[in-house]
Design a protein around this motif. Structure first.
Motif, PDB file in Angstrom:
ATOM      1  N   TYR A   1      47.465  18.129  47.058  1.00  0.00           N
ATOM      2  CA  TYR A   1      47.358  17.844  48.489  1.00  0.00           C
ATOM      3  C   TYR A   1      48.544  18.438  49.244  1.00  0.00           C
ATOM      4  O   TYR A   1      48.375  19.009  50.335  1.00  0.00           O
TER       5      TYR A   1
ATOM      6  N   THR B   1      48.504  22.300  49.541  1.00  0.00           N
ATOM      7  CA  THR B   1      47.395  22.839  50.356  1.00  0.00           C
ATOM      8  C   THR B   1      47.461  22.379  51.809  1.00  0.00           C
ATOM      9  O   THR B   1      46.495  22.567  52.562  1.00  0.00           O
TER      10      THR B   1
ATOM     11  N   ASP C   1      47.819  22.382  55.547  1.00  0.00           N
ATOM     12  CA  ASP C   1      47.700  23.399  56.589  1.00  0.00           C
ATOM     13  C   ASP C   1      48.743  23.105  57.675  1.00  0.00           C
ATOM     14  O   ASP C   1      48.709  22.038  58.296  1.00  0.00           O
TER      15      ASP C   1
ATOM     16  N   ASP D   1      44.101  19.750  51.425  1.00  0.00           N
ATOM     17  CA  ASP D   1      42.701  19.819  50.998  1.00  0.00           C
ATOM     18  C   ASP D   1      42.358  18.516  50.280  1.00  0.00           C
ATOM     19  O   ASP D   1      42.626  18.354  49.092  1.00  0.00           O
TER      20      ASP D   1
ATOM     21  N   TRP E   1      39.380  17.057  49.505  1.00  0.00           N
ATOM     22  CA  TRP E   1      38.334  17.071  48.491  1.00  0.00           C
ATOM     23  C   TRP E   1      38.805  17.724  47.196  1.00  0.00           C
ATOM     24  O   TRP E   1      38.458  17.258  46.097  1.00  0.00           O
ATOM     25  N   LEU E   2      39.564  18.788  47.296  1.00  0.00           N
ATOM     26  CA  LEU E   2      40.087  19.435  46.087  1.00  0.00           C
ATOM     27  C   LEU E   2      41.042  18.497  45.357  1.00  0.00           C
ATOM     28  O   LEU E   2      40.992  18.376  44.128  1.00  0.00           O
TER      29      LEU E   2
END
Length: 263
Positions: free
Chosen positions: A80, A83, A85, A92, A94-95
């Motif tokens: 998390y 990733t 942003d 992210d 879901w990832l």
């Protein structure tokens, strides 16, 4: 001639009625048996003659137990964080959730294939799945930590209440393991030690909430996930050691019964 019949034998030899144990003691004995059995399965038997290091390591489940406890949460927070942003400040979700639950599922599958006990792995998988569900349904990564807050609140309350009412959960478990049931309550020294051990465990769970909840409300997922890991096994292990040493000190002459050779 008297016609009065002789008393029946069962009336002459009738033994006094036994007073049933108080419901409170019976319920506590049942709880103690359950806690003691769980502690024994985890390798925390004060009568087992094991070293403190061995007991702590067994309580954590060895290397596999450590990985099963730490890796799902570690993967979530690392993925998390990397990733995130910069424009939105979000990672992210879901990832992160998918990889976290996936590694927990792999651990469970590996135990099933090896035909090993799967309790710890299944527990980790369920915990990861429930946490992921909270985050997925709300779309907020911080909600991944809600189940942990609930668990800490429940455990902390249970230990605190047990200490305050004089039925320490540590004492109940130790009493079962050492074969004295709830007799420890008549020993002031044991009651005092078990009281403070229960308070220590309650304090651990309370400390987690006091430190982590402000980060949750601030939506600081990275710091929250990091502190959850830091306040997990690194605090759990020393408290297990203290508890173990304290209980052994209360029962210095107790040892496991020698096995009787078969005739």
């Amino acid at each position: 001639m008297s016609t009065q019949s002789d008393p029946a034998p069962d009336e002459e030899e009738r033994s006094p009625e036994l007073t049933p144990p108080p419901a409170e003691a019976s319920a506590s004995a049942m709880i103690g048996a359950a806690l003691g059995s769980a502690a024994k399965r985890a390798g925390m038997d004060p009568a087992g003659g094991k070293s403190t290091g061995h007991v702590v390591w067994a309580a954590m489940g060895g290397w596999r137990g450590v990985f099963e406890s730490v890796l799902p949460g570690l993967i979530f927070i690392v993925v998390y964080t990397i990733t995130i942003d910069p424009a939105t400040g979000d990672g992210d979700l879901w990832l992160s959730l998918g990889l976290s639950v996936g590694i927990a599922a792999i651990f469970t599958l590996a135990r099933l294939i090896a035909k090993q006990p799967v309790t710890a792995a299944v527990g980790g998988l369920v915990a990861a799945g429930v946490a992921a569900a909270f985050a997925a349904f709300t779309g907020e990564a911080s909600n991944n930590f809600i189940p942990g807050f609930v668990t800490n609140a429940l455990y902390g309350t249970a230990f605190l209440v047990s200490a305050l009412v004089g039925w320490s959960l540590i004492g109940l478990a130790a009493g079962f393991l050492m074969g004295e049931g709830v007799a420890w309550r008549s020993d002031k020294r044991k009651r005092r030690v078990f009281f403070w051990l229960a308070i220590a465990w309650a304090s651990l769970f309370a400390a987690r909430l006091l430190v982590q909840l402000p980060l949750y409300f601030a939506d600081n997922v990275t710091a929250l996930g990091t502190l959850k890991l830091v306040m997990g096994l690194p605090l759990f292990a020393p408290l297990v050691a203290v508890t173990w040493l304290a209980v052994r000190a209360l029962y210095p002459h107790r040892a496991p019964e020698a096995e009787t050779p078969a005739e």
